[in-house]
Each structure stands twice: as C-alpha cells, then as structure tokens.
Design an enzyme around this catalytic site. Structure first.
Site, PDB file in Angstrom:
ATOM      1  N   ALA A 100       0.818  -1.210   0.000  1.00 59.56           N
ATOM      2  CA  ALA A 100       0.000   0.000   0.000  1.00 59.56           C
ATOM      3  C   ALA A 100       0.857   1.267   0.000  1.00 59.56           C
ATOM      4  CB  ALA A 100      -0.917  -0.027   1.222  1.00 59.56           C
ATOM      5  N   VAL A 101       1.802   1.360   0.929  1.00 57.94           N
ATOM      6  CA  VAL A 101       2.596   2.593   1.032  1.00 57.94           C
ATOM      7  C   VAL A 101       3.602   2.705  -0.112  1.00 57.94           C
ATOM      8  CG1 VAL A 101       4.233   3.875   2.477  1.00 57.94           C
ATOM      9  CG2 VAL A 101       2.318   2.682   3.543  1.00 57.94           C
ATOM     10  N   GLY A 102       4.273   1.597  -0.446  1.00 54.32           N
ATOM     11  CA  GLY A 102       5.275   1.627  -1.515  1.00 54.32           C
ATOM     12  C   GLY A 102       4.660   2.048  -2.847  1.00 54.32           C
TER      13      GLY A 102
ATOM     14  N   ARG B 230       0.641  -2.346  10.817  1.00 55.44           N
ATOM     15  CA  ARG B 230      -0.122  -2.767  12.000  1.00 55.44           C
ATOM     16  C   ARG B 230      -1.591  -2.991  11.656  1.00 55.44           C
ATOM     17  NH1 ARG B 230      -0.588   2.498  15.933  1.00 55.44           N
ATOM     18  NH2 ARG B 230      -0.724   4.076  14.309  1.00 55.44           N
TER      19      ARG B 230
ATOM     20  N   ARG C  33       2.824   0.467  16.737  1.00 61.05           N
ATOM     21  CA  ARG C  33       3.881   0.352  15.734  1.00 61.05           C
ATOM     22  C   ARG C  33       5.047  -0.477  16.294  1.00 61.05           C
ATOM     23  NH1 ARG C  33       1.913   5.703  15.496  1.00 61.05           N
ATOM     24  NH2 ARG C  33       1.231   6.400  13.448  1.00 61.05           N
TER      25      ARG C  33
ATOM     26  N   ASN D 137      10.001  -6.722  11.212  1.00 62.69           N
ATOM     27  CA  ASN D 137      10.497  -5.642  10.352  1.00 62.69           C
ATOM     28  C   ASN D 137      11.999  -5.375  10.499  1.00 62.69           C
ATOM     29  OD1 ASN D 137       7.975  -5.510   9.354  1.00 62.69           O
ATOM     30  ND2 ASN D 137       7.450  -3.506  10.154  1.00 62.69           N
TER      31      ASN D 137
ATOM     32  N   VAL E 125      10.790   3.983   6.032  1.00 59.21           N
ATOM     33  CA  VAL E 125       9.363   4.195   6.319  1.00 59.21           C
ATOM     34  C   VAL E 125       8.820   3.095   7.243  1.00 59.21           C
ATOM     35  CG1 VAL E 125       7.069   4.454   5.259  1.00 59.21           C
ATOM     36  CG2 VAL E 125       9.077   5.315   4.064  1.00 59.21           C
TER      37      VAL E 125
ATOM     38  N   ASN F 234       7.810   0.544  10.045  1.00 61.60           N
ATOM     39  CA  ASN F 234       7.678   0.787  11.483  1.00 61.60           C
ATOM     40  C   ASN F 234       8.241  -0.338  12.334  1.00 61.60           C
ATOM     41  OD1 ASN F 234       6.400   3.328  11.982  1.00 61.60           O
ATOM     42  ND2 ASN F 234       4.550   2.540  11.000  1.00 61.60           N
TER      43      ASN F 234
ATOM     44  N   ASP G  37       3.198  13.230  10.072  1.00 62.10           N
ATOM     45  CA  ASP G  37       2.514  13.653  11.301  1.00 62.10           C
ATOM     46  C   ASP G  37       2.210  15.152  11.257  1.00 62.10           C
ATOM     47  OD1 ASP G  37       2.819  11.024  12.126  1.00 62.10           O
ATOM     48  OD2 ASP G  37       4.709  11.414  13.149  1.00 62.10           O
TER      49      ASP G  37
ATOM     50  N   ARG H   2      -0.785  15.666   9.135  1.00 61.47           N
ATOM     51  CA  ARG H   2      -1.999  15.298   9.895  1.00 61.47           C
ATOM     52  C   ARG H   2      -2.342  16.379  10.922  1.00 61.47           C
ATOM     53  NH1 ARG H   2      -0.492   8.853  10.405  1.00 61.47           N
ATOM     54  NH2 ARG H   2      -1.536   8.251   8.479  1.00 61.47           N
TER      55      ARG H   2
ATOM     56  N   HIS I 146       7.891   8.794  16.138  1.00 61.08           N
ATOM     57  CA  HIS I 146       6.705   8.536  15.314  1.00 61.08           C
ATOM     58  C   HIS I 146       5.884   7.420  15.973  1.00 61.08           C
ATOM     59  CE1 HIS I 146       4.194   8.119  11.823  1.00 61.08           C
ATOM     60  NE2 HIS I 146       4.565   6.873  11.630  1.00 61.08           N
TER      61      HIS I 146
HETATM   62  P1  NAI Z   1       1.855  -3.748   2.938  1.00 62.86           P
HETATM   63  O1  NAI Z   1       1.700  -5.062   3.621  1.00 62.86           O
HETATM   64  O2  NAI Z   1       0.739  -3.246   2.094  1.00 62.86           O
HETATM   65  O3  NAI Z   1       3.173  -3.767   2.039  1.00 62.86           O
HETATM   66  C1  NAI Z   1       4.397  -4.244   2.488  1.00 62.86           C
HETATM   67  C2  NAI Z   1       5.055  -4.945   1.318  1.00 62.86           C
HETATM   68  O4  NAI Z   1       6.377  -5.311   1.700  1.00 62.86           O
HETATM   69  C3  NAI Z   1       4.350  -6.229   0.892  1.00 62.86           C
HETATM   70  O5  NAI Z   1       3.964  -6.151  -0.476  1.00 62.86           O
HETATM   71  C4  NAI Z   1       5.379  -7.320   1.139  1.00 62.86           C
HETATM   72  O6  NAI Z   1       5.333  -8.382   0.199  1.00 62.86           O
HETATM   73  C5  NAI Z   1       6.674  -6.532   1.022  1.00 62.86           C
HETATM   74  N1  NAI Z   1       7.816  -7.163   1.651  1.00 62.86           N
HETATM   75  C6  NAI Z   1       7.882  -7.853   2.813  1.00 62.86           C
HETATM   76  N2  NAI Z   1       9.136  -8.281   3.032  1.00 62.86           N
HETATM   77  C7  NAI Z   1       9.886  -7.834   1.993  1.00 62.86           C
HETATM   78  C8  NAI Z   1      11.261  -7.941   1.650  1.00 62.86           C
HETATM   79  N3  NAI Z   1      12.125  -8.582   2.431  1.00 62.86           N
HETATM   80  N4  NAI Z   1      11.666  -7.371   0.503  1.00 62.86           N
HETATM   81  C9  NAI Z   1      10.812  -6.707  -0.307  1.00 62.86           C
HETATM   82  N5  NAI Z   1       9.500  -6.576  -0.024  1.00 62.86           N
HETATM   83  C10 NAI Z   1       9.050  -7.136   1.105  1.00 62.86           C
HETATM   84  O7  NAI Z   1       2.204  -2.691   4.092  1.00 62.86           O
HETATM   85  P2  NAI Z   1       2.106  -1.094   3.985  1.00 62.86           P
HETATM   86  O8  NAI Z   1       0.774  -0.640   4.424  1.00 62.86           O
HETATM   87  O9  NAI Z   1       2.631  -0.692   2.659  1.00 62.86           O
HETATM   88  O10 NAI Z   1       3.139  -0.644   5.134  1.00 62.86           O
HETATM   89  C11 NAI Z   1       4.525  -0.857   4.968  1.00 62.86           C
HETATM   90  C12 NAI Z   1       5.295  -0.414   6.217  1.00 62.86           C
HETATM   91  O11 NAI Z   1       5.243   1.004   6.330  1.00 62.86           O
HETATM   92  C13 NAI Z   1       4.738  -0.957   7.531  1.00 62.86           C
HETATM   93  O12 NAI Z   1       5.773  -1.313   8.409  1.00 62.86           O
HETATM   94  C14 NAI Z   1       3.965   0.223   8.085  1.00 62.86           C
HETATM   95  O13 NAI Z   1       3.798   0.159   9.498  1.00 62.86           O
HETATM   96  C15 NAI Z   1       4.849   1.365   7.663  1.00 62.86           C
HETATM   97  N6  NAI Z   1       4.231   2.678   7.620  1.00 62.86           N
HETATM   98  C16 NAI Z   1       5.009   3.724   8.054  1.00 62.86           C
HETATM   99  C17 NAI Z   1       4.537   5.013   8.001  1.00 62.86           C
HETATM  100  C18 NAI Z   1       5.420   6.145   8.458  1.00 62.86           C
HETATM  101  O14 NAI Z   1       4.948   7.265   8.573  1.00 62.86           O
HETATM  102  N7  NAI Z   1       6.692   5.917   8.716  1.00 62.86           N
HETATM  103  C19 NAI Z   1       3.176   5.314   7.514  1.00 62.86           C
HETATM  104  C20 NAI Z   1       2.456   4.150   7.052  1.00 62.86           C
HETATM  105  C21 NAI Z   1       2.988   2.886   7.113  1.00 62.86           C
END
Ligand code: NAI
Length: 306
Positions: A10-12, A82, A88, A95, A118, A120, A148, A151, A175
């Site tokens: 989602a985020v990537g 999460r 987080r 992670n 990015v 968490n 943040d 927001r 964060h």
């Molecule tokens: P998601 O589950 O939609 O995407 C994560 C992706 O990482 C998945 O497609 C998965 O297959 C892939 N992945 C897992 N292990 C991997 C590896 N070793 N190599 C390459 N790809 C791998 O999760 P989402 O929603 O995209 O969140 C990603 C992270 O970002 C989470 O830890 C989340 O908590 C964090 N986050 C941080 C924010 C911030 O402000 N710093 C804001 C929103 C999310």
C-alpha cells in the site's frame, strides 16, 4: 534521478505513484518479495502515464536488486503494517530483519544511495539502518514527522475552519502515538499563533487527534494508511531531487543536538541533494523540551529491543 521503492504494498505503491505524478524522477524501480507483485504494480502505474501526464519510467522486479543499481534515493517500505489495536512497536521483530537485509542489498548496488526509512517502528528502523550500514548520517532519513505534521495541519485546519495551506505547523519527536510532540504553541495560521483562536480544550483535542492520527485510520481501514504516507515520502524525495533545502521534521541520527545522542528521532531537518543537509535546533519551551526528552526515552526503550 533514479528512485527505488522497496515494498510494493500500500505505502510503496503510493510513494511510486506520487513520485511519478510529480514527474521529477527519470526512473522508479519497485521491488517486492511477492512473485510478480512489483511487476504488476509497475505495469498498472505505467498505464496511467498518458492519463496523468508524466514521463517517469516505472519498472517492477521480484527481489532482483540488480535492477536498483545506481539509485540516487531508495525508500524502504517493506515489512508488515499494523492491524487495528496494534502499536507500531509490536512490528519490530519481523520488520527489523527485513529492513537490515534490504538496506544491505540496496547499498551493494548503489553505494551512494540516500535511504528513506518508512517501515515501522520507524525511528528504531532508521537507527537500525544506521547501525547496520554505517552510512554517513545525512544519508539515512526516517519519514514520520512530514506525515505527522500534515496530519496536524489537517486537524488544525478542521478546528479553525480554514484552508490547510494557511497553516504552518510541525510535529517533532518519535513517530508513535505516545511519542509525537505536536508543537501547538509554534503553530500559526497566516502568521498568527493558532493558540489565539483555539481554547485550551480545543488545542488539547487537536494535539490528541494528531497523535492518534495513524491509529484512527488503522481502525477505519483495517490496516494502516497509504495516501498521506506516500505523499509525504514523495515530498522528501522531491526535496532531494531538486536540492530544495526545504525543512521537514525527519528522524535523524542525533549526536548531541537537542541534548540527545545515539538515537534517531524526529527533529527539523533541511533536506537537499545530500539528504539531511542540516539539523535545525529550534528554540523549545521547557514544556516542549520535557516532552521531547520523554519521547526519546520511549524510542530508546524500543531500540533496546533490537
Ligand atoms: P503492505 O503489507 O501493504 O506492504 C508491504 C510490502 O512489503 C508487501 O507487499 C510485502 O510483500 C513486502 N515485503 C515484505 N518483506 C519484503 C522484503 N524482504 N523485501 C521486499 N518486499 C518485502 O504494508 P504497507 O501498508 O505498505 O506498510 C509498509 C510499512 O510502512 C509498515 O511497516 C507500516 O507500518 C509502515 N508505515 C510507516 C509510516 C510512516 O509514517 N513511517 C506510515 C504508514 C505505514
């Protein structure tokens, strides 16, 4: 500029989309471990090029880091997000292994890369990236405060019934729901302190809504948010690409600034072509200093779990 985004979830994908739409990067490489997933997201995004009017090229690859070679910037979003009710910090076990492994693979292909973390718990993941790679501290940026702060501006604009663009405000600190320090006494609406318009009760409400901003969305969505995180990352990448020397609160490795050392935590940073060009030490009130110190204690406690 060549940008790699690791994690096509989602985020990537949102990062890649906003970077493409803003049209400052020549190439964006999406990497994921799920077979075909990054290739699919890249193809879908590329099919928006003529519709959205961008010329960036987006390619996807399953765990093939040779495709990332020569990246100027890499964004690490890989890992688990999460679920409702989770903090987080609970994500650290899975992670940490992913972030360390990914950071090492990125540097092997792109020795000069600037890494934006990015995943968490982000401050601890940024600290881990420093420890694991030994990169100079300007080249590892933790993204949290930019989101943040956005927001915080949203909540302030809602309370003041004004445009978000009229607000200037910043969140520093860790964060996390308890670690964020929204600087309400420094927030202004068209140069006038917001505290002149809002009762103390309303100010407290805005601060609290900001701190639980991520948790509120996680409850609504069933997983964590992606649009604003992706947009925040794209602004950091753009500041590097354009060497804009713009200030964003980012998680930076501190060596005595704000009285803190051996920790990555959100502080105002000037972002330009070298990544973190400068950590800005703004004047904090005693109350703000206390909150930042307490926030740092929380981040250090999570770091100790590494
Ligand atoms: P998601 O589950 O939609 O995407 C994560 C992706 O990482 C998945 O497609 C998965 O297959 C892939 N992945 C897992 N292990 C991997 C590896 N070793 N190599 C390459 N790809 C791998 O999760 P989402 O929603 O995209 O969140 C990603 C992270 O970002 C989470 O830890 C989340 O908590 C964090 N986050 C941080 C924010 C911030 O402000 N710093 C804001 C929103 C999310």
């Amino acid at each position: 500029m060549k940008v790699t985004v690791v994690g096509a979830g989602a985020v990537g994908a949102s990062c890649a989309e906003y970077i493409a739409i803003k049209d400052f990067a020549e190439e964006i490489v999406l990497i994921d471990i799920k077979e075909g997933f990054a290739e699919g997201k890249a193809m879908d995004l590329m099919q928006t090029a003529s519709l959205n009017g961008f010329d960036s090229t987006i390619v996807g690859a399953t765990n093939d880091y040779t495709k990332t070679a020569g990246s100027d910037v890499a964004v690490i979003t890989s890992g688990i997000p999460r679920k409702p009710g989770m903090t987080r910090e609970e994500l650290i076990g899975i992670n940490a292994g992913i972030v360390k492994d990914v950071a090492e693979k990125l540097i092997a292909e792109s020795p000069n890369v600037i890494i934006i973390v990015v995943s968490n718990p982000m401050d601890t993941m940024a600290y881990l990236a420093h420890k694991a790679t030994g990169l100079p501290k300007n080249r590892i940026i933790g993204m949290g405060g930019a989101l943040d702060s956005a927001r915080f501006k949203y909540r302030l604009a809602e309370a003041l019934e004004c445009a978000q663009s009229d607000i200037s405000a910043m969140v520093i600190g860790g964060h996390s729901d308890t670690g964020m320090v929204p600087l309400i006494d420094k927030a202004v609406r068209n140069s006038v302190p917001v505290t002149e318009f809002l009762s103390e009760e309303k100010q407290a409400e805005v601060v609290e809504a900001t701190k639980v901003g991520g948790a509120t969305l996680t409850k609504l969505l069933g997983t964590s948010a992606w649009y604003a995180p992706g947009a925040a990352v794209s602004e950091l990448v753009r500041a590097i690409a354009l060497d804009s020397q713009k200030m964003f609160p980012c998680s930076a490795l501190l060596e005595g600034e704000y009285g803190l050392s051996d920790i990555s935590i959100g502080v105002p940073c000037i972002i330009g072509k070298n990544g973190i060009e400068k950590i800005v030490e703004i004047e904090l009130t005693d109350a703000e200093k206390e909150k930042l110190a307490a926030s740092a204690e929380g981040v250090s406690a999570v770091n100790a779990l590494l």
